[in-house]
Every structure is written in structure tokens, then in C-alpha cells.
Design a protein around this motif. Sequence first.
Motif, mmCIF file in Angstrom:
data_model
loop_
_atom_site.group_PDB
_atom_site.id
_atom_site.type_symbol
_atom_site.label_atom_id
_atom_site.label_comp_id
_atom_site.label_asym_id
_atom_site.label_seq_id
_atom_site.Cartn_x
_atom_site.Cartn_y
_atom_site.Cartn_z
ATOM 1 N N ALA A 131 5.014 -9.118 -2.964
ATOM 2 C CA ALA A 131 6.329 -9.362 -3.569
ATOM 3 C C ALA A 131 6.520 -8.555 -4.841
ATOM 4 N N SER A 132 5.438 -8.317 -5.586
ATOM 5 C CA SER A 132 5.540 -7.527 -6.818
ATOM 6 C C SER A 132 5.826 -6.068 -6.519
ATOM 7 N N GLY A 133 5.485 -5.629 -5.313
ATOM 8 C CA GLY A 133 5.729 -4.243 -4.943
ATOM 9 C C GLY A 133 7.197 -3.899 -4.819
ATOM 10 N N VAL A 136 2.112 8.989 3.469
ATOM 11 C CA VAL A 136 1.667 8.253 4.653
ATOM 12 C C VAL A 136 2.200 6.815 4.639
ATOM 13 N N PHE A 137 2.054 6.125 3.500
ATOM 14 C CA PHE A 137 2.585 4.776 3.322
ATOM 15 C C PHE A 137 3.443 4.745 2.060
ATOM 16 N N SER A 138 4.491 3.948 2.087
ATOM 17 C CA SER A 138 5.333 3.770 0.900
ATOM 18 C C SER A 138 5.625 2.281 0.735
ATOM 19 N N GLY A 139 4.740 1.577 0.034
ATOM 20 C CA GLY A 139 4.907 0.147 -0.162
ATOM 21 C C GLY A 139 4.734 -0.659 1.116
ATOM 22 N N GLU A 140 3.918 -0.180 2.034
ATOM 23 C CA GLU A 140 3.682 -0.879 3.300
ATOM 24 C C GLU A 140 3.044 -2.246 3.066
ATOM 25 N N VAL A 173 0.840 -1.202 0.000
ATOM 26 C CA VAL A 173 0.000 0.000 0.000
ATOM 27 C C VAL A 173 0.874 1.250 0.000
ATOM 28 N N TRP A 174 0.507 2.200 -0.850
ATOM 29 C CA TRP A 174 1.052 3.550 -0.850
ATOM 30 C C TRP A 174 -0.092 4.499 -0.522
ATOM 31 N N ALA A 175 0.194 5.598 0.169
ATOM 32 C CA ALA A 175 -0.873 6.565 0.475
ATOM 33 C C ALA A 175 -0.278 7.931 0.731
#
Length: 331
Positions: A136-138, A99-103, A86-88
Motif C-alpha cells: 500500500a505504501s508503494g 522489468v517491474f514497476s511497483g508490481e 517490486v521495481w526492477a
Amino acid sequence: MNVPSRSQTNCPPSLPAGHKKYRVMNRNKLHTLSITAASALGILLMSAPACSLISPVQTDVPIDFSWVAVSKAPVEAPRDMDSFAVWAWNTYGHTTTEVFSGEQVYWDSEARAWTYDHLQFWNEGTYIFHALHPYASGRTATSTHGAGFVLKEHTTGTGDTDLMVSTISRTYDPDDRETSAAVAFSFHHILSRIYLTASGDSDMTIDELRLSGVTITGDCTCSGTIPDEFTWTPTGAPDGTFAANSIPLTAGRKVSIFPSGLMLIPQSTSTLSLTAKLNGQPDPVTIPLPTTLTWHSGRSYTYDITLSSTSTPTVSVTEADWTASDVTADM
């Protein structure tokens, strides 16, 4: 408990004429004050030592993720999913904060909830969330505010991974509890799903069925309007091969070769080839394929093969949504 803020001053600024609204801290609780220009000076003088302007409001309400909706198989339900990334970003006024970077968001079976390790809390403002499955693709993906995803050198491997993306926006208002509801993504498939079925005019055995000339590595750009726009650029050589062995056929009965389908990079099919070895014969039979077909994101393609002991095999290709048929093109 004091409420933290991004910016804070000891007193509100002077007020222009007319009606204004301020969000302040007083006795550790948030209040909304409506004041007019006529009473502004008295209120400011009386409250100056004890008030702080909060902009924007930050809370102790954590950001949660709820049961996740999935559009179609082979990920039939959230329980079939792996963890996802998740990114946000939060935008308040002219300021955007990551807020999120590849969480990594993963399923906690004991709590029966989606969870993550680096807890974040709702802040006043508008959020954009992007999600990519599987997690894993992230590792080869980047995502920027308002620009969706870029996946570099994504490899589909054995064709059994369902690559999906989602985006959602949310405006958080601390006075509206519903705006802090858990974020639920609706995922969309961005690969092509390939099925092969076979039937024969007599009982026979397919010793080997081989699909070759597939490109399994490529770059993908997903625009900020997910799921409307996906652009795939194959980057590897068309040297991917998928094979099935020892398939018995009963005359007139259709058999699914890859029951869940092969999930592959959208691409031109001009380099594809399909061969079959039958009944112990050493030389493979070439099955003619259409050369002008292009696979698209979120679509399925069923190659329906008819084998014969006396004539050249034939194939018809059906293009459909991820699961439902809607267009047929026969050879």
C-alpha cells in the motif's frame, strides 16, 4: 520452441582476427560456438541460411521470489508481512529495460510461495531489484534505476505499520542455472520505533498517558545504496497524538504502554510533550522530555517513565538498534 530475442539478424557479422564467441539458435536449441578467423569464412558461408544471432539471450525461466528474510520485529517473519511492491530493471550492454514497476508480490497460501500476476522471465544481463513493504505504501512511491526510492507524503497513521525497503542485484547468465534462483529480499526498517514504559513508587492507575506533538507525515528519499542512506523530511504539522488509557501500576513493577512500539517518521523531538492523568485527578501531570533528541531510521527509542505520588515524574530515554540496547541518555 523458438527462443525470443530483443534483436536478431539473419547472419552473424564479419569477424575480426582472433577468437570470438557467438550465441546462436540452431534446431531450436542454444549453442555456443568458438571459431577462429581462419575458419570464420567457411562457417559463415555454410551456416548463413540457418543461423540467427541472439543478443541478449532470453529464456522461458520465470523470475521467482523466495522466502523473504526480515531483519527485525515487529515483522518477525515473512508470514507476518503484507504484500510488497517490486521495481526492477535489466541492463544488457548499454541498454536498460524496466522489468517491474511497483508490481505487487503477495503470499499464495495454497501454493505456499510468494507470487505476482504479471509474469516476467529472466533475460541475459544485470538486474537491479527494489522492494518496498507494505504494498500500500508503494502507491505513493516512485523508484528509478540506480536511484532508490522516493516516498511522498507518507503517513504513519496509528503507528502500527512497519515500513521496510530492500535492494538486490543479480547478473543472469543463461549458462549458469544458479543465477536464475528465486530472488530473496532482506528488508530493512526505515522508520523509528518508539516504546513507552511506566512504573510507580506506589500502586496507582494511569487514567490516560498521552504523547503529543508528533509529526506523522513526511517525504523519504532512499538512495540507491539501500539500506545505507535514508533522508526524511517531515511535511505535516506536529499534531499527531498517541494515548493509552486505564493502566494499573503496581509499586516497583514496570509496564509496557505500547508493547510493539509506535513506528513513526524519524524527526526532531523538540515539539513532543508527554502527560499523564493519575488516580482520577482531572488535571494532567506534565512529564519533562529531552528536547535535543532526534529519532533516526531503523532505531528504537524507549521512554522509561517513573511516576510518583509525591514528586515530579522523571523519564530516561534509551536509544538502541531496532531491538537491542546500545546507548542510554538519562534526563
